[in-house]
Write a protein that holds these residues in place. Structure first.
Motif, PDB file in Angstrom:
ATOM      1  N   ASN A  80       0.844  -1.197   0.000  1.00  0.00           N
ATOM      2  CA  ASN A  80       0.000   0.000   0.000  1.00  0.00           C
ATOM      3  C   ASN A  80       0.879   1.247   0.000  1.00  0.00           C
ATOM      4  O   ASN A  80       1.735   1.426   0.867  1.00  0.00           O
ATOM      5  CB  ASN A  80      -0.909  -0.003   1.232  1.00  0.00           C
ATOM      6  CG  ASN A  80      -1.923   1.134   1.203  1.00  0.00           C
ATOM      7  OD1 ASN A  80      -1.993   1.907   0.257  1.00  0.00           O
ATOM      8  ND2 ASN A  80      -2.718   1.223   2.257  1.00  0.00           N
ATOM      9  N   LYS A  83       2.831  -0.040  -4.680  1.00  0.00           N
ATOM     10  CA  LYS A  83       2.309  -0.735  -5.855  1.00  0.00           C
ATOM     11  C   LYS A  83       0.795  -0.602  -6.007  1.00  0.00           C
ATOM     12  O   LYS A  83       0.236  -1.016  -7.020  1.00  0.00           O
ATOM     13  CB  LYS A  83       2.712  -2.210  -5.806  1.00  0.00           C
ATOM     14  CG  LYS A  83       4.222  -2.398  -5.926  1.00  0.00           C
ATOM     15  CD  LYS A  83       4.596  -3.859  -6.018  1.00  0.00           C
ATOM     16  CE  LYS A  83       6.097  -4.011  -6.222  1.00  0.00           C
ATOM     17  NZ  LYS A  83       6.501  -5.436  -6.334  1.00  0.00           N
ATOM     18  N   TRP A  84       0.165  -0.066  -5.008  1.00  0.00           N
ATOM     19  CA  TRP A  84      -1.243   0.290  -5.134  1.00  0.00           C
ATOM     20  C   TRP A  84      -1.538   1.387  -4.118  1.00  0.00           C
ATOM     21  O   TRP A  84      -0.783   1.585  -3.159  1.00  0.00           O
ATOM     22  CB  TRP A  84      -2.169  -0.915  -4.913  1.00  0.00           C
ATOM     23  CG  TRP A  84      -2.295  -1.379  -3.486  1.00  0.00           C
ATOM     24  CD1 TRP A  84      -1.449  -2.195  -2.803  1.00  0.00           C
ATOM     25  CD2 TRP A  84      -3.333  -1.020  -2.558  1.00  0.00           C
ATOM     26  NE1 TRP A  84      -1.876  -2.389  -1.522  1.00  0.00           N
ATOM     27  CE2 TRP A  84      -3.040  -1.686  -1.341  1.00  0.00           C
ATOM     28  CE3 TRP A  84      -4.473  -0.231  -2.638  1.00  0.00           C
ATOM     29  CZ2 TRP A  84      -3.849  -1.564  -0.211  1.00  0.00           C
ATOM     30  CZ3 TRP A  84      -5.286  -0.107  -1.513  1.00  0.00           C
ATOM     31  CH2 TRP A  84      -4.973  -0.767  -0.324  1.00  0.00           C
ATOM     32  N   SER A  85      -2.619   2.112  -4.342  1.00  0.00           N
ATOM     33  CA  SER A  85      -2.961   3.204  -3.433  1.00  0.00           C
ATOM     34  C   SER A  85      -4.464   3.408  -3.407  1.00  0.00           C
ATOM     35  O   SER A  85      -5.185   2.983  -4.316  1.00  0.00           O
ATOM     36  CB  SER A  85      -2.270   4.507  -3.864  1.00  0.00           C
ATOM     37  OG  SER A  85      -2.728   4.912  -5.149  1.00  0.00           O
ATOM     38  N   LYS A 391      -7.193  -0.503 -14.242  1.00  0.00           N
ATOM     39  CA  LYS A 391      -6.031  -0.190 -13.407  1.00  0.00           C
ATOM     40  C   LYS A 391      -6.439   0.748 -12.271  1.00  0.00           C
ATOM     41  O   LYS A 391      -5.860   0.729 -11.182  1.00  0.00           O
ATOM     42  CB  LYS A 391      -4.933   0.449 -14.260  1.00  0.00           C
ATOM     43  CG  LYS A 391      -3.618   0.634 -13.538  1.00  0.00           C
ATOM     44  CD  LYS A 391      -2.529   1.156 -14.474  1.00  0.00           C
ATOM     45  CE  LYS A 391      -1.202   1.299 -13.742  1.00  0.00           C
ATOM     46  NZ  LYS A 391      -0.130   1.797 -14.649  1.00  0.00           N
ATOM     47  N   THR A 392      -7.454   1.551 -12.545  1.00  0.00           N
ATOM     48  CA  THR A 392      -8.040   2.430 -11.537  1.00  0.00           C
ATOM     49  C   THR A 392      -9.540   2.181 -11.487  1.00  0.00           C
ATOM     50  O   THR A 392     -10.176   2.040 -12.530  1.00  0.00           O
ATOM     51  CB  THR A 392      -7.789   3.909 -11.877  1.00  0.00           C
ATOM     52  OG1 THR A 392      -6.378   4.142 -11.947  1.00  0.00           O
ATOM     53  CG2 THR A 392      -8.400   4.823 -10.825  1.00  0.00           C
ATOM     54  N   VAL A 408      -9.165   3.678  -6.148  1.00  0.00           N
ATOM     55  CA  VAL A 408      -8.153   2.642  -5.960  1.00  0.00           C
ATOM     56  C   VAL A 408      -7.333   2.554  -7.240  1.00  0.00           C
ATOM     57  O   VAL A 408      -7.889   2.412  -8.332  1.00  0.00           O
ATOM     58  CB  VAL A 408      -8.793   1.276  -5.651  1.00  0.00           C
ATOM     59  CG1 VAL A 408      -7.722   0.194  -5.507  1.00  0.00           C
ATOM     60  CG2 VAL A 408      -9.642   1.355  -4.386  1.00  0.00           C
ATOM     61  N   SER A 409      -6.010   2.641  -7.117  1.00  0.00           N
ATOM     62  CA  SER A 409      -5.123   2.575  -8.282  1.00  0.00           C
ATOM     63  C   SER A 409      -4.105   1.464  -8.084  1.00  0.00           C
ATOM     64  O   SER A 409      -3.461   1.378  -7.029  1.00  0.00           O
ATOM     65  CB  SER A 409      -4.389   3.905  -8.480  1.00  0.00           C
ATOM     66  OG  SER A 409      -5.300   4.947  -8.762  1.00  0.00           O
ATOM     67  N   PHE A 410      -3.965   0.606  -9.101  1.00  0.00           N
ATOM     68  CA  PHE A 410      -2.985  -0.477  -9.072  1.00  0.00           C
ATOM     69  C   PHE A 410      -1.784  -0.113  -9.939  1.00  0.00           C
ATOM     70  O   PHE A 410      -1.923   0.530 -10.985  1.00  0.00           O
ATOM     71  CB  PHE A 410      -3.601  -1.773  -9.602  1.00  0.00           C
ATOM     72  CG  PHE A 410      -4.748  -2.295  -8.784  1.00  0.00           C
ATOM     73  CD1 PHE A 410      -4.585  -2.593  -7.442  1.00  0.00           C
ATOM     74  CD2 PHE A 410      -5.994  -2.498  -9.359  1.00  0.00           C
ATOM     75  CE1 PHE A 410      -5.637  -3.083  -6.683  1.00  0.00           C
ATOM     76  CE2 PHE A 410      -7.055  -2.989  -8.617  1.00  0.00           C
ATOM     77  CZ  PHE A 410      -6.876  -3.281  -7.270  1.00  0.00           C
ATOM     78  N   ASN A 411      -0.605  -0.551  -9.520  1.00  0.00           N
ATOM     79  CA  ASN A 411       0.605  -0.333 -10.310  1.00  0.00           C
ATOM     80  C   ASN A 411       1.580  -1.483 -10.076  1.00  0.00           C
ATOM     81  O   ASN A 411       2.748  -1.291  -9.764  1.00  0.00           O
ATOM     82  CB  ASN A 411       1.263   1.004  -9.947  1.00  0.00           C
ATOM     83  CG  ASN A 411       2.374   1.373 -10.904  1.00  0.00           C
ATOM     84  OD1 ASN A 411       2.342   1.022 -12.085  1.00  0.00           O
ATOM     85  ND2 ASN A 411       3.388   2.070 -10.405  1.00  0.00           N
TER      86      ASN A 411
END
Length: 412
Positions: A80, A83-85, A391-392, A408-411
């Motif tokens: 958290n 790589k994601w937020s 991705k979001t 929520v955003s994934f990376n």
């Protein structure tokens, strides 16, 4: 004998049912199209602009592919902020008079039918209630969306009950004292075709001074696109009596040739059912349910299971084999993860996520998304507004006031 209303609606709902449809992405936007396979070797897909296209399934068509592999829940927690937020991006807004008067409520779900986003909400009123500074009350209104996940189109509406959605059937028995009013708790909408969808509601009697209520049973509505607002039409009496699961109130999902219903109940906490995406949605005997402890065994009991049933249920690798979900949530397919996703809230404080390769599991252990924010009453995801292939994505939560929106955003 079926009523003329049922017969006319069934003609709109009639859908060719064959094998479950492969996922296609014909418009290349990274979001799977809603497709149905036909018995003649073709498939029909509803595109993001509301148009319908049919093609031979032997044709090479691009399908959405997973971009990443999600780590285990413990690693996910550590990731958290890197790589994601997740972040709060504001409150859900309503245009026109209703925004000025402070419209709020318990929950607002979003769905896509044709080229329209439908927001179906629960127990909505303005700060002034029924006074001149208020906007009345609706147990379940529905509105059209805008291009923004943060804005619902309520322009021209002065009384929120003008947009009542799923309402009691004319033949439903009236509330008996001390109860004085109906309550209709409504699911999101699942598309049947480009112009018609389906939604579920659980009817109660309420209004007693002691806060008690009386369960009445499940209802099914046909959903169409009116000029100014979505229209929900009850088809006949209640589908069940008062002692069954509340069908589809956690969430519903159209996937392939089926409508999947997710309901609180069973040994794991969630019962999944499915029915052909056709006029069979109006028949309680047409629903099949996943047998508890199984990952692929379906049984058609001839009726909707009792709320106390231990025969049916999905599986999760979560602690104790139970989902941490309250009454409401969302289920959707996320292209970036290449997984089906459940978003739900536990104890009105913890928003969790579960993932699976199929719409019926087996499901992962829970991934924690949000806690410590405050009371959250049914986290509702809004994947219709994802523009980057998942991705979001966004989800909102109430209750009793403004709806907080999170991104929520994934990376990975």
């Amino acid at each position: 004998m079926l009523s003329s209303t049922f017969l006319s609606l069934s003609l709109f709902f009639l859908t060719s049912i064959a094998t479950p449809a492969k996922r296609y992405d014909l418009d290349g936007n990274g979001v799977p199209d809603l497709c149905t396979t036909n018995s003649d070797g073709t498939a029909s897909c509803l595109l993001s602009d509301g148009s319908l296209t049919t093609f031979k399934t032997s044709t090479t068509i691009p399908a959405p592919r997973a971009t990443v592999t999600l780590p285990d829940p413990a690693t996910f927690k550590k990731d958290n902020g890197t790589k994601w937020s997740i972040k709060y991006v504001g409150n859900l807004a309503f245009t026109g008079t209703l925004q000025a008067k402070g419209l709020g409520g318990d929950k607002c779900r979003s769905s896509k039918l044709g080229n329209k986003v439908i927001w179906s909400c629960g127990d909505m009123e303005c700060k002034g209630g029924f006074t001149s500074s208020g906007c009345g009350f609706s147990m379940g209104p529905a509105f059209y969306g805008t291009s923004s996940v943060l804005t619902v189109n309520t322009t021209g509406i002065s009384l929120v009950q003008s947009n009542d959605f799923a309402v009691p059937f004319s033949g439903d028995p009236k509330p008996v004292a001390p109860q004085s009013a109906f309550g209709m708790d409504t699911s999101n909408v699942a598309a049947i075709n480009a112009t018609h969808g389906v939604a579920y509601a659980f009817e109660i009697w309420r209004g007693a001074s002691d806060g008690s209520f009386v369960n009445r049973g499940n209802a099914v509505v046909s959903v169409t696109l009116g000029n100014e607002r979505p229209i929900a039409t009850r088809v006949g009496p209640l589908l069940t009596g008062p002692n069954t699961i509340q069908l589809g109130l956690l969430a519903i999902l159209r996937d392939g040739d089926f409508v999947y219903t997710y309901s609180i109940g069973g040994p794991s906490g969630i019962i999944v059912g499915r029915v052909a995406a056709s006029d069979q949605v109006f028949s309680a005997s047409a629903y099949s349910f996943l047998v508890a402890g199984s990952t692929s065994t379906w049984k058609t009991p001839g009726s909707i299971p009792a709320a106390s049933s231990t025969t049916f249920g999905m599986t999760t690798t979560n602690s104790g084999g139970k989902f941490s979900c309250g009454a409401y949530g969302s289920v959707f397919f996320n292209t970036y993860l290449g997984k089906y996703v459940i978003i739900c809230t536990a104890f009105e404080n913890f928003t969790n996520m579960y993932v699976s390769a199929t719409p019926f599991g087996p499901w992962s252990a829970e991934y924690g998304l949000l806690n410590g924010w405050g009371i959250g009453y049914g986290s509702m995801a809004h994947p219709e507004f994802s523009t980057d292939g998942g991705k979001t994505f966004h989800f909102s939560q109430g209750p009793d006031g403004p709806f907080n929106m999170f991104e929520v955003s994934f990376n990975f």
